[in-house]
Design an enzyme around this catalytic site. Structure first.
Site, PDB file in Angstrom:
ATOM      1  CG  ASP A 121      -7.108   3.241  -1.437  1.00  7.09           C
ATOM      2  OD1 ASP A 121      -7.669   2.064  -1.245  1.00  7.09           O
ATOM      3  OD2 ASP A 121      -7.233   3.958  -0.415  1.00  7.09           O
ATOM      4  CE  LYS A 123      -4.501   0.446  -0.013  1.00  8.51           C
ATOM      5  NZ  LYS A 123      -5.224  -0.333  -0.696  1.00  8.51           N
TER       6      LYS A 123
END
Length: 444
Positions: free
Chosen positions: A164, A124
């Site tokens: 995201d 991430k």
């Protein structure tokens, strides 16, 4: 392995990262018994190696706004685990981004990707930059500056980022353009790209559609039809929009959506025309959800969350810890029969405990929102093969993947009374695949 000891150790070594501790504890509590059945895991300290990221890259991002003022943000990439494939996970642009948040997301991503059955590790990244209120030119300059540093840490067989919160098709396009220029290759290293340059059909819809497909599978276990069910959805971004779209296609009634300013409640239901209005408002004009209430004359609650509204099904699709223990009790009191998470860890531990105790159908995000990364994996495959599959083919593969994830959750989460603990099922299934791969590859 004792969960409390592991968490205490992480708190001492990495202070001030509550979301990270929460994510680790939620997984370890589910897998503790399974882990302790394998003494070979403990012999090589597997759990500590699995909890701590392989590496964290942090860097300064300097860019210039439209007034010519030089701005500085921080950029990060947390590469958590690549035992089963290249690092894979989104980039988040939001003021809340910091290493602890990204560590929790990367940890979750590792198990989510494992559940998809595709060869992808967990990662991430992102920045404390927020695209909100910025011009297209400012967003482009920031994305190019961000990629100027990140590009040397990613690649098609190394690390493949995606979007995201705060990172949609626009941002991915700008970053991919800069990546190509710097790396001098066209290998599809980012996913969520535009259809005209290597993107996959159904990718924008994938997380929302997959969320509903997983919900359908859960409902089938109790012979419940989704048609006619009243659904409360939080968020109004990509995941919430396509969760609502698929619900409408299946005959459900969506009554709420929200953003960081508040939520709207439409007792008549958000139909196709109203959803189109929300999509245009959010995707084109970057507007606020209160404008929907002004347009259609419905209830708007500033600063609120939609969980006080009566519904059959709740689908949190906004951000972490948006649904707490009190919200959970309100939902249960109002007759909620199922919760399927479209966001990453949107329910607090108290809320999760309440759902599990009540034996309602509860799907944790690592299972129910895995549709997005699943189609990202399918995008990687199409890029590698230099092919473009039809929307119907991608959707069919997505549906099959979500059915497979549900089957794994049932296999590992079935309880003596016949109900399914989807939290345990998802965690054990995801963990065992990663653990076996790590064991096979030796101590690294």
């Amino acid at each position: 392995m004792k969960t409390e000891e592991v968490i205490d150790n992480l708190k001492q070594r990495f202070p001030g990262e509550p979301e990270y501790y929460q994510a680790v504890q939620e997984v370890l509590e589910s897998i503790e018994d399974t882990y302790n059945e394998h003494p070979e895991f403990e012999d090589c300290n597997l759990i500590e190696r699995l909890c701590i990221p392989d590496r964290i890259v942090s860097f300064r991002v300097t860019w210039t706004d439209d007034q010519g003022k030089v701005r500085t943000n921080m950029g990060y990439r947390v590469q958590h685990n690549n035992a089963i494939g290249p690092y894979k996970g989104g980039l988040r642009f939001h003021s809340s981004v910091k290493p602890g948040i990204l560590k929790f997301l990367a940890f979750e991503q590792t198990f989510k990707n494992s559940l998809t059955t595709l060869p992808m590790g967990g990662a991430k990244g992102g920045s404390d930059f927020s695209p909100r209120g910025k011009s297209n030119a400012e967003v482009m300059r920031f994305c190019q500056a961000f990629m100027t540093e990140l590009w040397r840490h990613i690649g098609p067989d190394t690390d493949v980022p995606a979007g995201d919160i705060g990172v949609g098709g626009r941002e991915v396009g700008y970053m991919y353009g800069m990546y190509k220029k710097l790396a001098r290759e066209n290998t599809g290293t980012l996913t969520g790209k535009g259809i005209d340059f290597g993107g996959s059909l159904i990718r924008p819809e994938a997380t929302g559609y997959g969320n509903v497909y997983f919900l359908q599978e859960m409902l089938k276990t109790r012979n419940i039809d989704i048609k006619g069910k009243v659904v409360a959805v939080s968020g109004s971004g990509n995941v919430a929009q396509y969760t609502a779209e698929k619900l409408l296609q299946l005959g459900a009634k969506v009554v709420t959506m929200s953003d960081s300013d508040g939520y709207i409640y439409d007792p008549d239901g958000i139909d196709r025309a109203k959803l189109d209005y929300i999509m245009e408002l959010k995707n084109l004009y970057r507007g606020r959800i209160r404008e929907y209430a002004e347009e259609y004359g419905v209830k708007y609650v500033p600063g609120g969350r939609p969980w006080s509204e009566k519904c059959d099904i709740a689908m949190p699709c906004a951000t972490q810890n948006e649904l707490d223990g009190e919200d959970a009790q309100t939902l249960l009191s109002n007759g909620c029969i199922a919760v399927s998470e479209g966001g990453n860890m949107p329910s607090t531990p108290e809320a999760v405990a309440a759902f599990l105790k009540a034996r309602i159908l509860y799907a944790p995000g690592k299972a129910s929102n895995a549709g997005g990364v699943s189609v990202s994996g399918l995008e990687m495959t199409q890029n590698a093969e230099k092919l473009c599959w039809t929307a119907e083919e991608v959707d069919a593969r997505l549906h099959q993947i979500m059915e497979n994830i549900h089957s794994q959750c049932v296999k590992f989460g079935r309880q003596p009374d016949g109900t399914v603990n989807y939290v345990r099922g998802a965690n054990v299934a995801g963990f065992m695949k990663v653990a076996r791969a790590m064991m096979a590859q030796g101590i690294l």
